[in-house]
Design an enzyme around this catalytic site. Structure first.
Site, PDB file in Angstrom:
ATOM      1  N   HIS A  13       0.876  -1.194   0.000  1.00 15.67           N
ATOM      2  CA  HIS A  13       0.000   0.000   0.000  1.00 15.67           C
ATOM      3  C   HIS A  13       0.903   1.231   0.000  1.00 15.67           C
ATOM      4  O   HIS A  13       1.495   1.575   1.026  1.00 15.67           O
ATOM      5  CB  HIS A  13      -0.895   0.011   1.247  1.00 15.67           C
ATOM      6  N   HIS A  15       1.537   5.370  -1.693  1.00 13.06           N
ATOM      7  CA  HIS A  15       1.160   6.548  -2.478  1.00 13.06           C
ATOM      8  C   HIS A  15       2.411   7.143  -3.104  1.00 13.06           C
ATOM      9  O   HIS A  15       3.319   7.568  -2.384  1.00 13.06           O
ATOM     10  CB  HIS A  15       0.494   7.604  -1.583  1.00 13.06           C
ATOM     11  N   LYS A  99      -9.304  -0.434  -5.700  1.00 15.01           N
ATOM     12  CA  LYS A  99      -9.345   0.239  -4.400  1.00 15.01           C
ATOM     13  C   LYS A  99     -10.707   0.861  -4.141  1.00 15.01           C
ATOM     14  O   LYS A  99     -11.219   1.610  -4.971  1.00 15.01           O
ATOM     15  CB  LYS A  99      -8.264   1.334  -4.377  1.00 15.01           C
ATOM     16  N   HIS A 136     -10.445   0.997   1.988  1.00 20.98           N
ATOM     17  CA  HIS A 136     -10.247   2.012   3.038  1.00 20.98           C
ATOM     18  C   HIS A 136     -11.431   1.872   3.984  1.00 20.98           C
ATOM     19  O   HIS A 136     -12.534   2.307   3.665  1.00 20.98           O
ATOM     20  CB  HIS A 136     -10.160   3.428   2.455  1.00 20.98           C
ATOM     21  N   HIS A 174      -4.492  -0.721   5.986  1.00 23.68           N
ATOM     22  CA  HIS A 174      -4.067   0.052   7.163  1.00 23.68           C
ATOM     23  C   HIS A 174      -5.019  -0.100   8.358  1.00 23.68           C
ATOM     24  O   HIS A 174      -5.616   0.874   8.808  1.00 23.68           O
ATOM     25  CB  HIS A 174      -3.853   1.521   6.832  1.00 23.68           C
ATOM     26  N   ASP A 247       1.455   2.620   3.510  1.00 23.48           N
ATOM     27  CA  ASP A 247       0.625   3.817   3.338  1.00 23.48           C
ATOM     28  C   ASP A 247       1.489   5.072   3.383  1.00 23.48           C
ATOM     29  O   ASP A 247       1.028   6.131   3.803  1.00 23.48           O
ATOM     30  CB  ASP A 247      -0.489   3.878   4.395  1.00 23.48           C
TER      31      ASP A 247
HETATM   32  O1  DOR Z   1      -3.255   9.277   5.767  1.00 22.40           O
HETATM   33  C1  DOR Z   1      -3.662   9.014   4.652  1.00 22.40           C
HETATM   34  N1  DOR Z   1      -3.131   9.601   3.556  1.00 22.40           N
HETATM   35  N2  DOR Z   1      -4.666   8.151   4.524  1.00 22.40           N
HETATM   36  C2  DOR Z   1      -5.247   7.931   3.344  1.00 22.40           C
HETATM   37  O2  DOR Z   1      -6.165   7.156   3.308  1.00 22.40           O
HETATM   38  C3  DOR Z   1      -4.837   8.674   2.132  1.00 22.40           C
HETATM   39  C4  DOR Z   1      -3.466   9.138   2.249  1.00 22.40           C
HETATM   40  C5  DOR Z   1      -3.099  10.157   1.196  1.00 22.40           C
HETATM   41  O3  DOR Z   1      -3.377   9.930   0.021  1.00 22.40           O
HETATM   42  O4  DOR Z   1      -2.509  11.177   1.540  1.00 22.40           O
HETATM   43 ZN    ZN Z   2      -3.332   5.096   1.674  1.00 21.02          ZN
END
Ligand code: DOR
Ligand code: ZN
Length: 344
Positions: A13, A15, A99, A136, A174, A247
């Site tokens: 997971h 970003h 997702k 999520h 998460h 995450d």
């Molecule tokens: O803390 C987070 N940041 N939780 C999420 O679900 C999205 C993520 C983000 O894209 O910044």
């Molecule tokens: Zn995330």
């Protein structure tokens, strides 16, 4: 033990964003991780197979010279998602998951799902082809306390949804509560959970006591200490249903240190050092490989990586407090204790 050799880990997971931010944060992951499940919550989101293919190309183009890293792509589920497009993107090998963001649950989730009846066709197709749904798991009802949103989601959304869609494979992303841990443990082979690095380290006191700490703000928000302890026991248990999904979610400092700060902890840089420290504290270094390198591929039906990495214990590890992103600095997650394990 002062040396630890593991199969190269994966991040289930992650970003990566896009543009200058992608270019800045990608090396922090590709340095150590062989593969990562790439979150599709760009603006606009990655909804179709064609968009995922284009995003994958941008990620590959941003990789540092000589890096050995495979992005595992996902689609962002919307009420307009076309099941045939999902099927084709899966059959071509392009995507490894879809997702689900409940609309409004977190960063860039406005296009997410409000009416689950409208995604039934896609979920049924996914159950048929064995494509996992990454969830999520928080309700968005303003009447529900933010610290209860995961548990209420399990009871009111996830359990009925799984019951209505037999065979659907689900990753609860998460997880942050002992309720989430218990639900996943009892959920059978079609259910797993990712656990982040930061939720093994911080509880809600770290976020709020002595001043608000925006770099510890993420979603789902960190909970009480009993929940952190349940997460630590799940992650270090070796059980195949729990695996690493950092995450890691970069935001520039200006977007975190403000009147309405974004959610996300940026942990890519020091995740492995933190995990080794946590697993050592739990006397479970021998189970770090299961959590970081074996259980994830097992659930996703992929082979574990053949390459190995070695961690060495020694003097406190130096890592940058911030990385430059082109759009501004991004603060690296501070675990609040010295790290002694470095990837050699
Ligand atoms: O803390 C987070 N940041 N939780 C999420 O679900 C999205 C993520 C983000 O894209 O910044
Ligand atoms: Zn995330």
């Amino acid at each position: 033990m002062s040396t630890l050799t593991l199969r190269r880990p994966d991040d289930w997971h992650l970003h990566l964003r896009d543009g200058a931010m992608l270019k800045a944060v990608l090396p922090e992951t590709s340095r150590h991780f062989a593969r990562a499940i790439i979150m599709p919550n760009l603006v606009p989101p990655v909804v179709t197979g064609a968009e995922a293919a284009a995003y994958r190309d941008r990620i590959l183009a941003a990789l540092p010279e000589g890096a050995d890293f495979e992005p595992l792509m996902t689609l962002y589920l919307t009420e307009d998602t076309d099941p045939a497009d999902v099927r084709a993107a899966h059959e071509s090998g392009l995507i490894k998951a879809v997702k689900l963001y409940p609309a409004g649950a977190t960063t860039n989730s406005a296009s997410g799902v409000k009416d689950f009846d409208l995604v039934r066709g896609t979920l049924e197709t996914m159950a048929e082809i064995g494509l996992p749904l990454c969830v999520h798991g928080e309700v968005t009802d303003p009447a529900v306390d933010i610290f209860d949103r995961e548990k209420v989601f399990i009871d009111q959304v996830l359990a009925p949804l799984r019951e209505a869609t037999p065979g659907l494979r689900v990753v609860m992303e998460h997880i942050t509560t002992r309720d989430g841990v218990a639900y996943v443990r009892a959920g059978g082979p079609d259910l797993a959970a990712t656990i982040t690095t930061h939720h093994l380290v911080i509880n809600r006191n770290n976020l709020l006591v002595g001043g608000i700490r925006p770099h510890y703000y993420c979603l789902p928000v960190a909970k009480r200490e009993i929940h952190r302890l349940a997460l630590r026991s799940a992650a270090t248990s070796g059980e195949s249903c729990f695996f690493l999904g950092t995450d890691s979610a970069p935001h520039v400092d200006a977007a975190k240190e403000t009147g309405c700060g974004c959610a996300g902890c940026f942990t890519a840089t020091n995740t492995l050092s933190i995990l080794a420290e946590v697993f050592e504290q739990e006397d479970a270094l021998d189970r770090l490989e299961a959590f970081a390198s074996l259980n994830g591929p097992g659930f996703y039906g992929l082979p574990p990586n053949e390459a190995r990495i070695t961690l060495q214990k020694g003097e406190p590890v130096d890592y940058p407090a911030k990385i430059e992103s082109g759009d501004g600095p991004v603060t690296v997650f501070d675990p609040g204790f010295p790290l002694h394990w470095r990837v050699s």
